[in-house]
Design a protein around this motif. Sequence first.
Motif, PDB file in Angstrom:
ATOM      1  N   VAL A 163     -11.530  67.040  29.760  1.00  0.00           N
ATOM      2  CA  VAL A 163     -12.521  67.843  30.482  1.00  0.00           C
ATOM      3  C   VAL A 163     -13.889  67.712  29.813  1.00  0.00           C
ATOM      4  N   ALA A 164     -13.939  67.702  28.504  1.00  0.00           N
ATOM      5  CA  ALA A 164     -15.216  67.529  27.794  1.00  0.00           C
ATOM      6  C   ALA A 164     -15.835  66.173  28.133  1.00  0.00           C
ATOM      7  N   TYR A 211     -12.949  78.583  39.558  1.00  0.00           N
ATOM      8  CA  TYR A 211     -12.431  77.214  39.592  1.00  0.00           C
ATOM      9  C   TYR A 211     -13.598  76.248  39.498  1.00  0.00           C
ATOM     10  N   TYR A 212     -13.493  75.339  38.562  1.00  0.00           N
ATOM     11  CA  TYR A 212     -14.594  74.421  38.272  1.00  0.00           C
ATOM     12  C   TYR A 212     -14.102  72.995  38.492  1.00  0.00           C
ATOM     13  N   LEU A 213     -14.750  72.287  39.419  1.00  0.00           N
ATOM     14  CA  LEU A 213     -14.432  70.892  39.703  1.00  0.00           C
ATOM     15  C   LEU A 213     -14.998  70.045  38.570  1.00  0.00           C
ATOM     16  N   THR A 214     -14.126  69.451  37.765  1.00  0.00           N
ATOM     17  CA  THR A 214     -14.583  68.740  36.558  1.00  0.00           C
ATOM     18  C   THR A 214     -14.641  67.225  36.702  1.00  0.00           C
ATOM     19  N   CYS A 215     -13.847  66.655  37.564  1.00  0.00           N
ATOM     20  CA  CYS A 215     -13.811  65.196  37.705  1.00  0.00           C
ATOM     21  C   CYS A 215     -15.147  64.712  38.266  1.00  0.00           C
ATOM     22  N   PRO A 250      -8.105  56.842  36.372  1.00  0.00           N
ATOM     23  CA  PRO A 250      -8.647  58.007  35.664  1.00  0.00           C
ATOM     24  C   PRO A 250     -10.147  57.879  35.404  1.00  0.00           C
ATOM     25  N   CYS A 251     -10.851  58.993  35.584  1.00  0.00           N
ATOM     26  CA  CYS A 251     -12.306  58.994  35.378  1.00  0.00           C
ATOM     27  C   CYS A 251     -12.669  59.082  33.904  1.00  0.00           C
ATOM     28  N   ALA A 252     -11.795  59.657  33.100  1.00  0.00           N
ATOM     29  CA  ALA A 252     -12.056  59.796  31.660  1.00  0.00           C
ATOM     30  C   ALA A 252     -10.987  59.022  30.908  1.00  0.00           C
ATOM     31  N   GLN A 253     -11.396  58.019  30.208  1.00  0.00           N
ATOM     32  CA  GLN A 253     -10.462  57.159  29.481  1.00  0.00           C
ATOM     33  C   GLN A 253     -10.244  57.685  28.067  1.00  0.00           C
TER      34      GLN A 253
END
Length: 165
Positions: free
Chosen positions: A9-10, A51-55, A154-157
């Motif tokens: 998430v970070a 609710y927070y959309l993080t992607c 995945p958006c965050a590797q």
Amino acid sequence: MTAEDRAVVARQLGRPPRALVGVAHRCPCGQPDVVETSPRLEDGTPFPTLYYLTCPRASAAASRLESAGRMKEWQAELGTDPELAAGYQAAHESYLATRDARDVLPTRATAGGMPDRVKCLHALAGHALAAGPGVNPIGDRAVAGMGEWWAAGPCAQPETGESAR
């Protein structure tokens, strides 16, 4: 919420997340794409976004819908479609009940404009993903219109610590 989820998430946000409670929805790629946040930040400041959309890919897809005028279109429908308006009102009450079960804020602020306006498709899509289909009719429309944001993987590797946007 695991330490790995928090790290993902970070990377998605490009900053440390605040007031995290847990992962509210996972993208089909397996990573968090919506998190639940506390109704108050760590310092006690009210934070009405449950609710927070993080992607970043999902967020970009919601932004494209906003730019295409969907908010204005769906807002107009709220005024002419009593069934849609009733469903949106019920979504608002569901959202507030979930948030209030964690902590009651001094005001009963709206979420994404609910129940009278369509204000933020990011918030509405986040609610729809977290709550599941059929709870938030405008959020469901946003999610459907966002397409397959996860299709590129995945958006965050985690292995590189970089985000692919």
